[in-house]
Write a protein that holds these residues in place. Sequence first.
Motif, PDB file in Angstrom:
ATOM      1  N   ARG A  74       0.834  -1.214   0.000  1.00 33.90           N
ATOM      2  CA  ARG A  74       0.000   0.000   0.000  1.00 33.90           C
ATOM      3  C   ARG A  74       0.866   1.261   0.000  1.00 33.90           C
ATOM      4  N   ASP A  75       1.934   1.215   0.786  1.00 33.64           N
ATOM      5  CA  ASP A  75       2.790   2.396   0.956  1.00 33.64           C
ATOM      6  C   ASP A  75       3.934   2.457  -0.052  1.00 33.64           C
ATOM      7  N   SER A  76       3.921   1.575  -1.064  1.00 31.70           N
ATOM      8  CA  SER A  76       5.049   1.533  -2.007  1.00 31.70           C
ATOM      9  C   SER A  76       5.017   2.660  -3.037  1.00 31.70           C
ATOM     10  N   GLY A  77       3.948   3.435  -3.038  1.00 35.16           N
ATOM     11  CA  GLY A  77       3.856   4.552  -3.983  1.00 35.16           C
ATOM     12  C   GLY A  77       2.921   5.617  -3.453  1.00 35.16           C
ATOM     13  N   ALA A  78       2.396   6.417  -4.360  1.00 35.76           N
ATOM     14  CA  ALA A  78       1.459   7.472  -3.984  1.00 35.76           C
ATOM     15  C   ALA A  78       0.150   6.861  -3.489  1.00 35.76           C
ATOM     16  N   LYS A  79      -0.588   7.633  -2.698  1.00 37.59           N
ATOM     17  CA  LYS A  79      -1.897   7.194  -2.220  1.00 37.59           C
ATOM     18  C   LYS A  79      -2.932   8.285  -2.523  1.00 37.59           C
ATOM     19  N   PHE A  80      -4.166   7.845  -2.714  1.00 39.42           N
ATOM     20  CA  PHE A  80      -5.250   8.778  -3.011  1.00 39.42           C
ATOM     21  C   PHE A  80      -5.945   9.186  -1.728  1.00 39.42           C
ATOM     22  N   ASP A  81      -6.264  10.472  -1.599  1.00 40.10           N
ATOM     23  CA  ASP A  81      -6.966  10.991  -0.420  1.00 40.10           C
ATOM     24  C   ASP A  81      -8.371  11.422  -0.840  1.00 40.10           C
ATOM     25  N   PRO A  82      -9.400  10.631  -0.485  1.00 45.13           N
ATOM     26  CA  PRO A  82     -10.757  10.975  -0.930  1.00 45.13           C
ATOM     27  C   PRO A  82     -11.473  11.983  -0.035  1.00 45.13           C
ATOM     28  N   SER A  83     -10.797  12.502   0.992  1.00 43.97           N
ATOM     29  CA  SER A  83     -11.490  13.344   1.968  1.00 43.97           C
ATOM     30  C   SER A  83     -12.078  14.601   1.334  1.00 43.97           C
ATOM     31  N   ARG A  84     -11.459  15.089   0.255  1.00 45.44           N
ATOM     32  CA  ARG A  84     -11.955  16.317  -0.375  1.00 45.44           C
ATOM     33  C   ARG A  84     -13.262  16.091  -1.132  1.00 45.44           C
ATOM     34  N   LEU A  85     -13.661  14.847  -1.318  1.00 43.81           N
ATOM     35  CA  LEU A  85     -14.889  14.561  -2.052  1.00 43.81           C
ATOM     36  C   LEU A  85     -16.132  14.889  -1.229  1.00 43.81           C
TER      37      LEU A  85
END
Length: 460
Positions: A74-85
């Motif tokens: 999971r932490d091997s790359g970028a992650k998406f943050d859906p909180s702004r939705l």
Amino acid sequence: MSDSSGHLHMPIHMIDLIRKKRDRGVLSEAEIGFLVCGAAGESIPLEQLSAWLMAAWLNGLELDEIRALTVAMRDSGAKFDPSRLGKVAVDKHSTGGVGDKTSFLVAPIAAACGVAVPMISGRALGHTGGTLDKLEAIPAYRTALTLEEFEAVLQKCGASIVSQTPALVPADRVLYALRDRTGTVESPGLICASILSKKLAAGLNALVLDVKTGSGAFLRKREDTEYLAALMVATAEAAGTRTVALMTDMGQPLGAMAGNWIELAECVGLMRGNRPVESEDLRELSLILAGWMIHLGGQAETPEAGYARAEGAIVDGSALRIFLEMIAAQGGDVLAFDDAHFHKPGATRVVEALETGFISSMDTTMLGWAVQRLGAGREKAGEPVDPHAGIHFHARRGAFVEKGQPLATLYATREAMLAEPESLLKRAIVFSATKPETVPLVSRIFTQDDAEIYLRNAVR
């Protein structure tokens, strides 16, 4: 090299990790992290990663190894943050099957009911179809979006189905392709880490898992499937994501179609209000899964109330509207769904029943290989797939058919590719003089408490 306490940190070598797992050892969190980092950065040769995958497949992974592998991937790359939705982010994932196309229904249905659905999907794996391959049957549809584009589609439509970008879970992108080519797909620990690393990288608040059972499942033994379901629920919950797993039947293809374009067309037909008998299991399972998504997303007090809302989204047309909006937002040509001449397979053949009787069982894995060899799947990573290849099943398990009655229509890239799939199909379908017992569509549901109890008592 030593830390502040003076302890010496020995360097980690991949060959040692291969030997350790080969000899049934348990890798530490640091060793798992080294392996994942090397896969993501492509610093570990593919032959060494392949050897470790085979050792892990043969000897299994401990719970701590699986959790460490999941989090590291999971932490091997970028992650998406859906909180702004401004919405609860919920997704659905299936362990893979034949004709398994519920994503195209549950994503727009849940979005129509107020849930955000950031769905990161995969390609064909083994005998099962790939969500991305199916979507790319739509002219110009883009599955490879940047995280910024992904968020923009979610803001506009409430749902988006995309591929892993090079920046998102890069370790799984490498290991997923290797598993398909090295015969190491059917491992509960590797399946769990692969699925959950992608889902958790999407920043999900909740997740609904569709864990397949029966002749078309990756894991054929009931106890292995139950273990995988419980394992994924417990692992995701430990990472902070509310999760439920439904064990569902894959003793026959889901719905009437198995392929790429024809599966999409079947789903659009259902969202347009069509109710063909051979697609009823697909519609029912999609509503059950969407009901759980809507419930976990806070838009219904119970899964049953979520089911009712989901059905309403089909009836009022909002699910179809969102699905077509999502396709258009990702560059796809929605007019293809109204073009009666769009589906143009290179070769077609109708397969007839060789005897009279009830269809008592189907070897769904064999049927999946038939679909793949028609041109709908791939044998090597990166191979193109034929968007129009596949099988239209005219008779379902439990149906009574007469000798000579059409069983299925095969669609292939070219005429020469029809013979082997036809042979596979005839071997896969078994007839009997008596009607088989009905198999439940959903046989068991694992919540967090159920999963933890199961894993405490599981003998592996």
